[in-house]
Write an enzyme that holds these catalytic residues in place. Structure first.
Site, mmCIF file in Angstrom:
data_model
loop_
_atom_site.group_PDB
_atom_site.id
_atom_site.type_symbol
_atom_site.label_atom_id
_atom_site.label_comp_id
_atom_site.label_asym_id
_atom_site.label_seq_id
_atom_site.Cartn_x
_atom_site.Cartn_y
_atom_site.Cartn_z
ATOM 1 C CG HIS A 213 -1.887 -1.125 1.262
ATOM 2 N ND1 HIS A 213 -3.242 -0.939 1.161
ATOM 3 C CD2 HIS A 213 -1.699 -2.463 1.337
ATOM 4 C CE1 HIS A 213 -3.856 -2.120 1.198
ATOM 5 N NE2 HIS A 213 -2.938 -3.062 1.304
ATOM 6 C CG ASP B 160 -4.889 1.810 2.161
ATOM 7 O OD1 ASP B 160 -3.924 1.670 1.400
ATOM 8 O OD2 ASP B 160 -5.698 0.892 2.436
#
Ligand code: UDP
Length: 483
Positions: A21, A121
């Site tokens: 990520h 995220d």
């Protein structure tokens, strides 16, 4: 006083604490910065260097991760720790609870810096509310393909898995352009009892909240390019009604940092390139399962036996934690017997640098979206070996939609590394993907190469991702100026 229209747009990026990520989010921040946007990455101290290797035009804000408060060892600062120590659902949920506690200090930073937009995220579902407290749009970053977003949404909404009578009976994912078959085994399921049951329930609830925050937020930013999956980019926008912008492959945008992405490589970059330079074009297969998959010793041995029997030249990346088990995963004498034709990298490889080398002819991947897209961007066909998360969906995109991959035959979603794929399946998939005699495989190579070229064009000035990023920045400016 400067008119707000003249003021530089300021975008906050908040990546999840896992390299899969962090890496694309940092690449994305760099892309925004390259288009004149002030960018700030918020992360924790151990990730500071990963967030700053990209240059001075990006500033970093740090938060402490409250591991100990949630019963985790202090050195647990990243999801990789959980997978490396076999902590299963319980570890994942403890880790997730600790990330939820980042909300308060994160909102303090928003209050101090007052950015114009937040790209957070998906694993911070609360970030939509944080952004709205400060009157700014929240963009969500899932770190996956349009295809996985569309398929995941179809499964969550229509639950086709409930209409079959066994875990292995295939069902068609409804509403997609392609007729894609899936089984219940390829989806996450509640499997444990006792103390872990509570933790699984917590995680399933958490993911429900992730889904809700996806539909409630301002829009989605996707690391993909239109030409790779046009039907699914359209589906996501038109059928599901989600505002979204595609800006990838983001890995193509950082020509200067390609040797250092996420972590310092554990192999000397020049030594690795020299070894590759000594090989003929398209003759080496790159084998890696990303930053989170930890296979059992038995599975590692099957991989090794399969690699050896395939006669292929290879680079095999093995996570450091695998060596906790001694070298039991490696058949005795493996490295002597494969010396010259193969290389094991223990730890962290300079992946995109390797994939771009002319000697590489294919990759074996767990179908993490970053690795998959990096393989596509390098114009490579692949052997797909999904284990968990969105990886089974990405496998379908690769093997059945764009048809540039051969499946190794991994059948079961598992947070703990999955079932065993035998050495014969490994050998046969490797021989097939590296073959230059089978016309069907040659066709796959040609398609992969064409997609690689399209990926490059997409991020060049005037390309689809370049233009969509421009449109997104304009949209964010006008949002700011309206408020
Ligand atoms: N990566 C790397 N070296 C390694 C392992 C991984 O540079 O030895 C990078 C890889 O290029 C990709 C990311 O780490 O950008 C892994 O993300 P992915 O989505 O493929 O898998 P995950 O680790 O999230 O399962």
């Amino acid at each position: 006083m400067a008119n707000s229209t003249d003021r530089q747009l300021h975008v906050y990026f908040f990546p999840f604490l896992a390299h899969g990520h962090l890496i694309p989010t940092v690449d994305m921040a760099k892309l925004f910065a390259g288009r004149g946007v002030k960018t700030t990455i918020v992360t924790t101290p151990p990730h500071f260097s990963a967030a700053t290797t990209t240059g001075p035009d990006i500033q970093t804000r740090l938060l402490d991760f409250p591991a100990a408060e949630f019963g985790l060892p202090a050195e647990c600062q990243n999801l990789e720790f959980i997978s490396a120590h076999n902590k299963g659902w319980e570890g994942v949920s403890q880790f997730t609870r600790a990330t939820v506690a980042l909300r308060e200090p994160f909102e303090k930073l928003l209050e101090q810096d007052r950015p114009d937009c937040l790209v957070a995220d998906m694993l911070f579902p609360w970030a939509t509310e944080s952004a709205s407290r400060f009157g700014i749009p929240r963009l969500i970053f899932h770190g996956t393909s349009f295809f996985a977003l569309a398929a995941g949404e179809a499964v969550a909404t229509h639950e086709p898995q409930n209409g079959v009578s066994s875990d292995d009976e295939p069902f068609v994912i409804p509403g997609l352009t392609d007729e894609v078959r899936f089984t219940r085994r390829q989806l996450p399921s509640r499997q444990t009892t006792g103390s872990n049951e509570k933790e699984e329930d917590f995680m399933f609830e958490f993911f429900k909240r992730v889904g809700e925050s996806s539909s409630e937020c301002f829009g989605t930013v996707v690391n993909s390019f239109y030409e790779l999956e046009p039907a699914y980019a359209d589906h996501y926008r038109r059928v599901l009604g989600r505002r979204s912008w595609h800006v990838g492959p983001v890995s193509l945008c950082n020509a200067n940092d390609r040797a250092v992405r996420g972590k310092e490589a554990t192999i000397d970059r020049d030594e690795c390139l020299k070894w590759l330079d000594s090989k003929e074009p398209n003759t080496v297969v790159y084998i890696s399962f990303g930053s989170l998959v930890k296979f059992s010793v038995e599975q590692m041995r099957e991989i090794a036996i399969g690699i050896e029997a395939s006669d292929c030249q290879f680079i095999w990346v093995v996570r450091e934690c695998q060596q906790d088990d001694g070298n039991n995963w490696l058949p005795k004498g493996f490295e002597d017997r494969t010396s010259g034709r193969g290389m094991i990298i223990r730890g962290w490889a300079p992946q995109v640098l390797i994939l771009d080398h002319a000697a590489i002819g294919a990759l074996v991947t767990h179908c993490g979206w970053n690795s998959t897209l990096e393989g596509v961007a390098a114009g490579l066909p692949m052997v797909t070996w999904p284990v968990m998360a969105d990886q089974f969906y990405n496998e379908k995109l690769v093997t059945e939609v764009v048809k540039i991959g051969v499946s190794v035959g991994s059948r079961e979603w598992s947070v703990d590394g999955g079932g065993t794929v035998g050495h014969a399946a490994v050998e046969s998939a490797l021989r097939r993907v590296m073959s230059r005699e089978v016309e069907e495989v040659m066709e796959m190579h040609r398609r992969a190469k064409a997609l690689g070229e399209m990926a490059r064009k997409a991020v060049e000035e005037g390309g689809s991702s370049y233009s969509d990023l421009g449109a997104l920045i304009e949209e964010l400016r006008s949002q700011r100026d309206e408020h």
